[in-house]
Design an enzyme around this catalytic site. Structure first.
Site, mmCIF file in Angstrom:
data_model
loop_
_atom_site.group_PDB
_atom_site.id
_atom_site.type_symbol
_atom_site.label_atom_id
_atom_site.label_comp_id
_atom_site.label_asym_id
_atom_site.label_seq_id
_atom_site.Cartn_x
_atom_site.Cartn_y
_atom_site.Cartn_z
ATOM 1 N N GLY A 137 0.684 5.855 -0.345
ATOM 2 C CA GLY A 137 -0.024 7.213 -0.689
ATOM 3 C C GLY A 137 0.689 8.276 0.001
ATOM 4 N N ASP B 43 -14.179 4.815 11.108
ATOM 5 C CA ASP B 43 -13.812 4.618 9.809
ATOM 6 C C ASP B 43 -14.135 3.362 9.261
ATOM 7 O OD1 ASP B 43 -13.488 5.978 7.238
ATOM 8 O OD2 ASP B 43 -11.135 5.958 7.475
ATOM 9 N N GLY C 90 0.636 -1.219 -0.016
ATOM 10 C CA GLY C 90 -0.212 -0.085 -0.044
ATOM 11 C C GLY C 90 0.922 1.302 0.095
ATOM 12 N N LYS D 178 3.761 -0.048 8.660
ATOM 13 C CA LYS D 178 3.442 1.126 8.097
ATOM 14 C C LYS D 178 4.834 2.305 8.446
ATOM 15 C CE LYS D 178 -0.632 2.931 9.049
ATOM 16 N NZ LYS D 178 -1.772 3.599 9.956
#
Length: 485
Positions: free
Chosen positions: A30, A142, A28, A50
């Site tokens: 971004g 979320d 992932g 992360k």
């Protein structure tokens, strides 16, 4: 650790992550940074890490996310936290790796519609996760398919606590408007008169929207711009399945009770455990999810392999020269990675509160599913201390929350390691690989922005809603709904 406050330093391991972990593959990426699978060189366990840049002292959201992850390690329905490290001003949050990726990954990469049995199995485990969170005074805020991870063992786990909240006490309510627009509850956007905020029932609404998302591959109103959605949700009837007759009465009823517009009439997570649809999902939950993941992994692997080959081919054509990628004469808003010029009215930015950089999330009149709607934050409190936006500013914010890139998401592990479709890194250390991926991401992002600006037409459509946005604005400075009326 110069940019880390004292309270957060206590959460960070003193061990050198370079000696502990070896990067395997990107799963992932971004504006927030990168998420990679890594192998622990001590015990050979594969984990997800992360990577986040630490700039300034905007550490409160990260501190909260880490605290929540630490406090939920015993819950099998929440992604497990392994630790936190810092190297060269880069924060690394280590979590368990779920080899099936997210439910959103499965739906999009495999182009499938989930069966009702699969939806029930997944929802049962999500509800169990919410029972644990809410009993510990934690609001996720979320809930959506992109934040539910699955694995071959048939486990579904809630992830991404970047915008979650910890309640001071049972009766305490939240006022900050936060979440992903399409999944946000009416009371989060526009609290009813006499209300002092919202509580865990907001997660129940998002759960109902997620149920529809899994059934129809998208949430209700996904054809609308997210700015418009926040004006529509509080005033429209509660959504239902598009074709209720295609689904069982139990599933229709589950959605109906979750999407009651009166928050106090929605069931709690504990109540939902006794709902017929959830009880049906509990019966064969793990075998059903395990079978789904096993069936989808080959397709997902092939999808990622092709994507990796395409990216490598593009890089080979363009060359590796990155000297001019951040050049150009456009003025940038403080720390922004996008130009303030040339953006249509209704353009949304996602603001990284860690790096104080902004990137285009979605432009007016477009339907971009790659970011899954983004995450929205609006602070109603007067004592907002955020350095990225003043009190009363509406932004789409990373705030430590992962916005999934559909094309780059969770990759599967083969026996003996990762397949040949793995992303090729420049550099050998964790930090060098992180920096390499940031360059690749920013390069692709800028190319997309340049392409969008070239194709942009001077159109003016419906997003100038009552409540008034400044024409051409990229960050809106009015409440999404006038709450004084």
């Amino acid at each position: 650790m110069d940019n880390v406050d004292k309270t957060m330093k206590s959460e960070i391991s003193e061990e050198d992550p370079e000696q502990l972990f070896r990067v395997l593959e990107v799963i992932g990426q971004g504006s927030f940074g990168v998420v990679c699978t890594c192998i622990n060189t001590v015990n050979n366990e594969v984990v997800a890490i992360k990577f986040l840049e630490m700039e300034g002292e905007e550490n409160s959201s990260l501190k909260k996310e880490i605290t929540i992850l630490k406090n939920t390690v015993r819950c099998p329905y929440i992604v497990k936290y392994h630790g936190c490290y810092i190297k060269e001003n880069n924060l690394m949050i280590v979590m368990e790796y779920c080899d099936g990726g997210s439910i959103l990954d499965i739906m999009q990469m495999c182009s499938i519609t989930l069966t009702e049995a699969q939806i029930a199995a997944i929802l049962y485990q999500i509800v169990e996760g919410l029972v644990y969170l809410h009993s510990n005074k934690i609001l996720h805020r979320d809930i959506k398919a992109g934040n539910v991870l699955v694995n071959k063992l048939g486990q579904a786990k809630l992830a991404d606590f970047g915008v979650s909240a910890i309640l001071v006490n049972t009766g305490f309510k939240q006022k900050t408007v936060v979440g992903s627009p399409y999944w946000m509850s009416p009371e989060v956007i526009s609290p009813p008169k006499g209300s002092n905020g919202y509580d865990s029932k907001a997660d129940i609404w998002s759960l109902g929207i997620t149920a529809i998302e899994m059934a129809e591959s998208k949430p209700p109103l996904f054809n609308l711009n997210p700015v418009k959605v926040i004006f529509v949700i509080p005033f429209r009837q509660a959504p239902t399945l598009e074709v209720p007759g295609n689904w069982s009465p139990e599933f229709n009823d589950f959605i109906s009770v979750c999407l009651n517009k009166e928050a106090d009439k929605r069931p709690s997570a504990v109540d939902l455990l006794n709902h017929p649809f959830i009880k049906k999902g509990k019966e064969h939950s793990q075998p059903t999810i395990s079978e789904m993941v096993e069936q989808c992994i080959p397709t997902m692997k092939e999808y990622r392999r092709k994507k990796a080959e395409e990216e490598e081919a593009e890089e080979a054509e363009e060359g590796d020269d990155y000297d001019d990628v951040n050049g150009g004469g456009d003025e940038r808003q403080h720390g922004s990675s996008v130009s303030s010029a040339g953006l249509q009215k209704g353009t949304l930015l996602k603001i990284n509160t860690i790096t104080q950089r902004a990137t285009v999330m979605r432009e007016d009149g477009t339907e971009d599913t790659s970011n899954n709607g983004g995450t929205f934050i609006y602070n109603n409190n007067n004592n907002n201390s955020s350095k990225t936006s003043s009190s009363g500013t509406v932004v789409f914010s990373k705030n430590g929350s992962i916005i999934k890139n559909d094309d780059d998401d969770d990759d599967d592990i083969e026996e003996g390691g990762f397949d040949s479709g793995s992303v090729v890194f420049k550099g050998s250390t964790l930090v060098e690989k992180f920096e390499s991926m940031k360059l690749k991401y920013n390069k692709r992002r800028q190319q997309q922005e340049s392409s969008d600006e070239e194709d942009e037409e001077d159109e003016d459509d419906e997003d100038d809603e009552e409540g008034g946005f400044d024409s051409g604005s990229v960050v809106y400075t009015k409440s999404p709904v006038n709450q004084d009326d």
